[in-house]
Design a protein around this motif. Sequence first.
Motif, short mmCIF file in Angstrom:
data_model
loop_
_atom_site.label_atom_id
_atom_site.label_comp_id
_atom_site.label_asym_id
_atom_site.label_seq_id
_atom_site.Cartn_x
_atom_site.Cartn_y
_atom_site.Cartn_z
N LYS A 191 0.83 -1.21 0.00
CA LYS A 191 0.00 0.00 0.00
C LYS A 191 0.86 1.26 0.00
CE LYS A 191 -4.21 -1.90 2.03
NZ LYS A 191 -5.20 -1.80 3.13
N ALA A 192 2.00 1.18 0.70
CA ALA A 192 2.93 2.32 0.69
C ALA A 192 3.49 2.51 -0.72
CB ALA A 192 4.05 2.09 1.69
N ALA A 193 3.75 1.40 -1.42
CA ALA A 193 4.26 1.48 -2.79
C ALA A 193 3.22 2.11 -3.71
CB ALA A 193 4.65 0.09 -3.29
N VAL A 194 1.96 1.76 -3.51
CA VAL A 194 0.88 2.37 -4.31
C VAL A 194 0.84 3.87 -4.08
CG1 VAL A 194 -1.63 2.58 -4.53
CG2 VAL A 194 -0.58 0.31 -4.46
N ARG A 195 0.98 4.28 -2.83
CA ARG A 195 0.94 5.72 -2.53
C ARG A 195 2.13 6.44 -3.15
NH1 ARG A 195 -0.78 3.52 2.47
NH2 ARG A 195 1.28 3.79 3.42
N ASN A 196 3.28 5.77 -3.22
CA ASN A 196 4.44 6.36 -3.90
C ASN A 196 4.15 6.55 -5.39
OD1 ASN A 196 6.13 6.67 -1.69
ND2 ASN A 196 6.99 4.62 -1.86
N TRP A 197 3.53 5.55 -6.02
CA TRP A 197 3.15 5.67 -7.42
C TRP A 197 2.19 6.85 -7.60
CZ3 TRP A 197 2.62 1.78 -11.77
CH2 TRP A 197 3.75 0.96 -11.84
N GLU A 198 1.27 6.96 -6.67
CA GLU A 198 0.29 8.04 -6.71
C GLU A 198 0.99 9.40 -6.69
OE1 GLU A 198 -3.03 9.69 -3.56
OE2 GLU A 198 -2.72 7.52 -3.71
N ARG A 199 1.96 9.56 -5.77
CA ARG A 199 2.70 10.82 -5.69
C ARG A 199 3.53 11.06 -6.95
NH1 ARG A 199 2.78 9.38 -0.08
NH2 ARG A 199 4.57 8.01 -0.39
N ASN A 200 4.16 10.00 -7.46
CA ASN A 200 4.98 10.14 -8.67
C ASN A 200 4.12 10.54 -9.87
OD1 ASN A 200 7.30 9.45 -7.29
ND2 ASN A 200 7.20 7.28 -7.85
N ASN A 201 2.91 9.96 -9.98
CA ASN A 201 2.02 10.30 -11.08
C ASN A 201 1.60 11.77 -11.01
OD1 ASN A 201 2.14 7.73 -12.06
ND2 ASN A 201 0.10 7.10 -11.37
N LYS A 202 1.33 12.24 -9.78
CA LYS A 202 0.95 13.64 -9.61
C LYS A 202 2.09 14.57 -9.98
CE LYS A 202 -2.56 12.97 -6.04
NZ LYS A 202 -2.93 13.21 -4.60
N ALA A 203 3.32 14.17 -9.58
CA ALA A 203 4.50 14.99 -9.89
C ALA A 203 4.73 15.05 -11.39
CB ALA A 203 5.73 14.41 -9.18
N GLU A 204 4.56 13.90 -12.08
CA GLU A 204 4.74 13.88 -13.54
C GLU A 204 3.68 14.73 -14.23
OE1 GLU A 204 4.70 9.82 -14.75
OE2 GLU A 204 6.58 9.31 -13.72
N ALA A 205 2.44 14.64 -13.74
CA ALA A 205 1.37 15.43 -14.35
C ALA A 205 1.63 16.92 -14.18
CB ALA A 205 0.03 15.06 -13.71
N THR A 206 2.12 17.30 -13.01
CA THR A 206 2.44 18.71 -12.76
C THR A 206 3.57 19.18 -13.65
OG1 THR A 206 1.76 18.48 -10.45
CG2 THR A 206 3.16 20.37 -11.00
N SER A 207 4.57 18.32 -13.84
CA SER A 207 5.73 18.65 -14.68
C SER A 207 5.31 18.81 -16.14
CB SER A 207 6.80 17.55 -14.55
OG SER A 207 7.88 17.80 -15.40
N ASP A 208 4.45 17.88 -16.62
CA ASP A 208 4.00 17.96 -18.00
C ASP A 208 3.17 19.23 -18.24
OD1 ASP A 208 5.21 15.57 -18.54
OD2 ASP A 208 3.39 14.36 -18.34
N LYS A 209 2.35 19.60 -17.25
CA LYS A 209 1.54 20.80 -17.36
C LYS A 209 2.39 22.05 -17.45
CE LYS A 209 -2.25 23.23 -15.08
NZ LYS A 209 -3.19 23.23 -13.91
#
Length: 206
Positions: free
Chosen positions: A184-202
């Motif tokens: 579950k901690a790994a899932v939350r890390n993926w969640e944070r990484n996806n948000k960071a990538e989305a912010t970077s792409d924006k």
Amino acid sequence: MIHSFDSEVAEKLGVNAALIIANLAYLQTQRAIQGGDEYYFEGRWWVRHSYQTLSEWHPYFSVPQIKRVMKQLIEAGHVVTRQPNHFNRTTYWSVAPEFLHSTESYDGKYGIVPSEGTESYDVLHDNKHITNGRSPTKRFKPPTVAKVAEYCKERGNGVDANRFIDFYESKGWMVGKNKMKCWKAAVRNWERNNKAEATSDKAVYL
């Protein structure tokens, strides 16, 4: 070896019964966390012990004392017992749901749920008892796609459960050089990484 019990149960049933129920409930909860078809039947989880090994687990009780307490609990409906294998006469015990550590559903049917981040344990029981004060050994259990998908849906994070499983299975469930401890901690890390990538792409397209 440290044993504890619920004071409210002790008031109603006595300290001896409360001690045994507390330990059986703990082992039963760990069985639900670990899984395994051998210990799940008739719609409930079970632990395996003879009167002798229950006495070894509770060295302050003799076998006759254990038998008296278990008879009391069985007659009151607080504990049920079965011998599904009539060849080796193995005895299984299961405490009533109200004595378990949680009454919420675990995977929708087991009547037990571990808290977030709970890991599986190799619980020493089934005709054995803990010695030398050693703590149970932690054992990571990989999740199913369904469990990951359900957790991601709860968090609304958009993480692809199949991709998550495929990625970590290819890595042998390693995080860097270490064995994964909590998926579950790994899932939350993926969640944070996806948000960071989305912010970077924006930011790139602004």
